[in-house]
Design an enzyme around this catalytic site. Sequence first.
Site, PDB file in Angstrom:
ATOM      1  N   ARG A 175       0.821  -1.222   0.000  1.00 19.75           N
ATOM      2  CA  ARG A 175       0.000   0.000   0.000  1.00 19.75           C
ATOM      3  C   ARG A 175       0.855   1.273   0.000  1.00 19.75           C
ATOM      4  O   ARG A 175       0.476   2.277  -0.567  1.00 19.75           O
ATOM      5  CB  ARG A 175      -0.883   0.043   1.248  1.00 19.75           C
ATOM      6  CG  ARG A 175      -1.786  -1.124   1.413  1.00 19.75           C
ATOM      7  CD  ARG A 175      -2.952  -1.037   0.453  1.00 19.75           C
ATOM      8  NE  ARG A 175      -3.720  -2.258   0.487  1.00 19.75           N
ATOM      9  CZ  ARG A 175      -4.103  -2.929  -0.591  1.00 19.75           C
ATOM     10  NH1 ARG A 175      -3.781  -2.499  -1.790  1.00 19.75           N
ATOM     11  NH2 ARG A 175      -4.810  -4.024  -0.478  1.00 19.75           N
ATOM     12  N   CYS A 279      -2.134   0.181  15.528  1.00 17.69           N
ATOM     13  CA  CYS A 279      -2.384  -1.065  16.274  1.00 17.69           C
ATOM     14  C   CYS A 279      -2.538  -0.790  17.763  1.00 17.69           C
ATOM     15  O   CYS A 279      -3.036  -1.628  18.501  1.00 17.69           O
ATOM     16  CB  CYS A 279      -1.247  -2.042  16.054  1.00 17.69           C
ATOM     17  SG  CYS A 279       0.291  -1.416  16.695  1.00 17.69           S
TER      18      CYS A 279
END
Length: 492
Positions: A175, A279
């Site tokens: 990405r 995260c």
Amino acid sequence: MRSVPHFINGARVEESGHSPVFNPATGEVIAKVPVPSKSRIDDVVALARTASLSWGRSSLSRRTNILFTLRQLLVEHTDELAALITTEHGKTRTDAKGEIARALENVEYACGLIEHLKGGFSDQVADGVDVHSTREPVGVVAAVTPFNFPIMVPLWMSANALASGNAVILKPSERDPSVSVRLGELLKESGLPDGVFNVLQGDATTVQALLEHPGIDAVSFVGSTPVARHVHEVASAHHKRVQALGGAKNHMVVLPDADLDVAADAAINSGFGSAGERCMAISVVVAVGDVAGPLIDKIATRLDKLRVGPGDDPASDFGPLITQEHLTRVVSYVTSAPDDDITVVRDGTSMASPKGFFMGPSLLDGVRPGTKAYDDEIFGPVLGVARVATFNDAIALVNNNPYGNGVAVFTRDGNAARLFSRQVHVGMIGINVPIPVPIAAYSFGGWKNSLFGHTHIYGPEGFAFYTRAKVITTRWPEASESQIDLGFPTTR
Ligand code: NAD
């Protein structure tokens, strides 16, 4: 269309691109990422193996000098690197610089390698016998990284792996792959020999080939839980050491005595920074007792002031999501929430448009186990509030969750905070700190479905993971002391 190069043997290697890299702020495809052939992967592993042999024998002072130079170059190139990250990831420039600053910490820690790689020595363990230990590099490390921290996570792994004398093959996220190539160039400029650090672009097939490759000795992985589990299983089956860090569902428990303004600020910062694509983002606020009402009001008021826009606009508090596909998924958690009797306090979905993968901040009241908004890692600007009656209920909620990456407690009561940190089954805990990412001198790692493998990443456990121990027992006997004795040797 620009193709993102590999970085192999100290140089960019062009190959025609395959999967798209978007500018998430415009929705345009700005580059393509190649997927290397099996023979290219074999070649890179072979040259990394060769490079690892001399690098593994290099002096510790040489390695330290290279890492010190890298640190300096990363500082000098911060603006350029941050701009690259914002273009492909979408996060704000300030956030990108924050990521680079945390990456730098890992390089600084690795600069102390002469201390971290120090072995032990025991003099005279038996008459005339000494024992010492050393740590040697494992060889070639495959580093597989996620999209959300395109330079920090590669340096969580590479700084210590290189300091320990290994060669590294980085497979960055497809990405936002470009910054990893610049990292390779800066490492070369720092004096790292060619072939010691390589970037192999690609996708899941590239990772699979590395996991199965006999020339790879260790695998460091960070990404989503299903992939982390798979990586751990396949790499283990191929007899590699592996650490695979997965996803998260981080709770922030707010006890009745907490300062609710402090807690509301923390919930906003940690829930919506980087559009929730961290995260260690807080995704569930656990309101204990009667704090839910006033806390939700305070969070909602603050949300109304957040500005969502392109990451290169200094006015933006957070930017777009990584892809249209991910945006659609995140939006679905808000639109389907009422089906689970969850109240949508703030709905950011109306911002979603095809020109950039934007979404406004959303706040959901009443998330609980068994609802999609609670059970799944959403990884977007959606904060849930779970209501519980007591401190013990809050602990039970956290401990019954299958993830165990990070957790925070907000309180003014030191004893409650202490009990909390002792009782939760989570790897990283913040006491009035909502994103408790450990500094580089401590290792990073979750419990349960947030980490597969035994060692946490970076810090002391990073050095342990990237090295193998040798223990040498030495005796210099006088010829007159030599004798035949078939008994098992003891130190007595
Ligand atoms: P991802 O799992 O989709 O991808 C991570 C890497 O794995 C990429 O390089 C990708 O190419 C590769 N990959 C994808 N599918 C694969 C497969 N089937 N087999 C082998 N390799 C595969 O993750 P992402 O979307 O890039 O990143 C977001 C996820 O990462 C979130 O779940 C987030 O919580 C997690 N994350 C965890 C940490 C942590 O320290 N625990 C840190 C950052 C991100």
